[in-house]
Enzyme design. Sequence first.
Site, PDB file in Angstrom:
ATOM      1  N   LYS A   1       0.823  -1.218   0.000  1.00  0.00           N
ATOM      2  CA  LYS A   1       0.000   0.000   0.000  1.00  0.00           C
ATOM      3  C   LYS A   1       0.858   1.270   0.000  1.00  0.00           C
ATOM      4  O   LYS A   1       0.774   2.110   0.895  1.00  0.00           O
ATOM      5  CB  LYS A   1      -0.967   0.002   1.195  1.00  0.00           C
ATOM      6  CG  LYS A   1      -1.959  -1.148   1.192  1.00  0.00           C
ATOM      7  CD  LYS A   1      -2.908  -1.058   2.377  1.00  0.00           C
ATOM      8  CE  LYS A   1      -3.931  -2.182   2.361  1.00  0.00           C
ATOM      9  NZ  LYS A   1      -3.316  -3.512   2.622  1.00  0.00           N
TER      10      LYS A   1
ATOM     11  N   THR B   1       9.204   8.477  -5.195  1.00  0.00           N
ATOM     12  CA  THR B   1       9.451   7.347  -4.293  1.00  0.00           C
ATOM     13  C   THR B   1       8.579   6.157  -4.652  1.00  0.00           C
ATOM     14  O   THR B   1       9.050   5.011  -4.698  1.00  0.00           O
ATOM     15  CB  THR B   1       9.209   7.775  -2.838  1.00  0.00           C
ATOM     16  OG1 THR B   1      10.127   8.814  -2.493  1.00  0.00           O
ATOM     17  CG2 THR B   1       9.389   6.610  -1.882  1.00  0.00           C
TER      18      THR B   1
ATOM     19  N   HIS C   1       2.246   4.868  -0.370  1.00  0.00           N
ATOM     20  CA  HIS C   1       1.618   6.197  -0.282  1.00  0.00           C
ATOM     21  C   HIS C   1       2.730   7.178   0.056  1.00  0.00           C
ATOM     22  O   HIS C   1       3.106   7.345   1.210  1.00  0.00           O
ATOM     23  CB  HIS C   1       0.535   6.203   0.805  1.00  0.00           C
ATOM     24  CG  HIS C   1      -0.328   7.424   0.779  1.00  0.00           C
ATOM     25  ND1 HIS C   1      -1.508   7.507   1.479  1.00  0.00           N
ATOM     26  CD2 HIS C   1      -0.215   8.603   0.122  1.00  0.00           C
ATOM     27  CE1 HIS C   1      -2.077   8.680   1.275  1.00  0.00           C
ATOM     28  NE2 HIS C   1      -1.301   9.364   0.454  1.00  0.00           N
ATOM     29  N   ASP C   2       3.270   7.821  -0.980  1.00  0.00           N
ATOM     30  CA  ASP C   2       4.434   8.683  -0.782  1.00  0.00           C
ATOM     31  C   ASP C   2       4.496   9.664  -1.951  1.00  0.00           C
ATOM     32  O   ASP C   2       3.584   9.712  -2.784  1.00  0.00           O
ATOM     33  CB  ASP C   2       5.704   7.828  -0.689  1.00  0.00           C
ATOM     34  CG  ASP C   2       6.747   8.417   0.250  1.00  0.00           C
ATOM     35  OD1 ASP C   2       7.016   9.635   0.132  1.00  0.00           O
ATOM     36  OD2 ASP C   2       7.289   7.682   1.088  1.00  0.00           O
TER      37      ASP C   2
ATOM     38  N   GLN D   1     -12.815  -6.956   9.144  1.00  0.00           N
ATOM     39  CA  GLN D   1     -13.231  -6.514   7.814  1.00  0.00           C
ATOM     40  C   GLN D   1     -14.752  -6.512   7.773  1.00  0.00           C
ATOM     41  O   GLN D   1     -15.401  -7.546   7.790  1.00  0.00           O
ATOM     42  CB  GLN D   1     -12.641  -7.408   6.732  1.00  0.00           C
ATOM     43  CG  GLN D   1     -11.133  -7.233   6.625  1.00  0.00           C
ATOM     44  CD  GLN D   1     -10.527  -8.106   5.545  1.00  0.00           C
ATOM     45  OE1 GLN D   1     -10.920  -9.235   5.349  1.00  0.00           O
ATOM     46  NE2 GLN D   1      -9.555  -7.560   4.837  1.00  0.00           N
TER      47      GLN D   1
END
Length: 246
Positions: free
Chosen positions: A73, A80, A75-76, A201
Amino acid sequence: MNPLISDFQTPQQRTPVIVALDFANEKDTLGFVRNLDPTLCQIKIGKELFTATGRSLAESLINQGFKLFLDLKYHDIPHTVAQACKVAADMGVWMVDMHASGGRRMMEAAAEAVAGYGTKPLLIGVTVLTSMEQSDLAEIGLNIAPEEQVIRLAKLAQSSGLDGVVCSAQEAAPLRRELGQDFVLVTPGIRLDVAGNNDDQRRIMTPAEALAAGSTYLVMGRPVTQAANPLAVLREVNRVANLEAN
């Protein structure tokens, strides 16, 4: 290679199952994987296992013939994430994901980074985590229903060059209508029996329900990893998949 190879998969068929290898260490992972058949499933490594074992376990599983979903996942900043996707492609990873909320520039950079590979990994956007409800979104400043946010982010992911998204099975049907038949829908929260389920979940379905709703791939963890006979579970889900396809 596992000796218990079935004749399920032909060039026209694929297995929809992704087994989540939610183990804490390499020994337990490899011990369990011996019970699996690469023609009956793909496999997924998440943050805990990858942090514990690193690249070596991932490459070992790929070398055993498994298609690997690297579920980190990302996220940057765009550069990157793009570089991370290139490393995944060099490893031979089959699928890698990133948060669609990282924005268009991040996702476009990722897509551009792997475009030159002959066999590139599927790039999948994470929309709304399946553990999140409307109250959770409200707490982070999003006064919107989860299914609306999923569609918004999925449209952004598609227009940014990604191959698909992670979504709950309840969102699969509206996403199919909005985004077409070729967009990949990866669905966690799959349980063999949803009755009495109170795990982490919230938006769950059975394999048959999820496939009928339009899911492409079904992520299954404990229903497979804690089964007395994991291969029997995989064969049954693949049998259901064949029925849904015909």
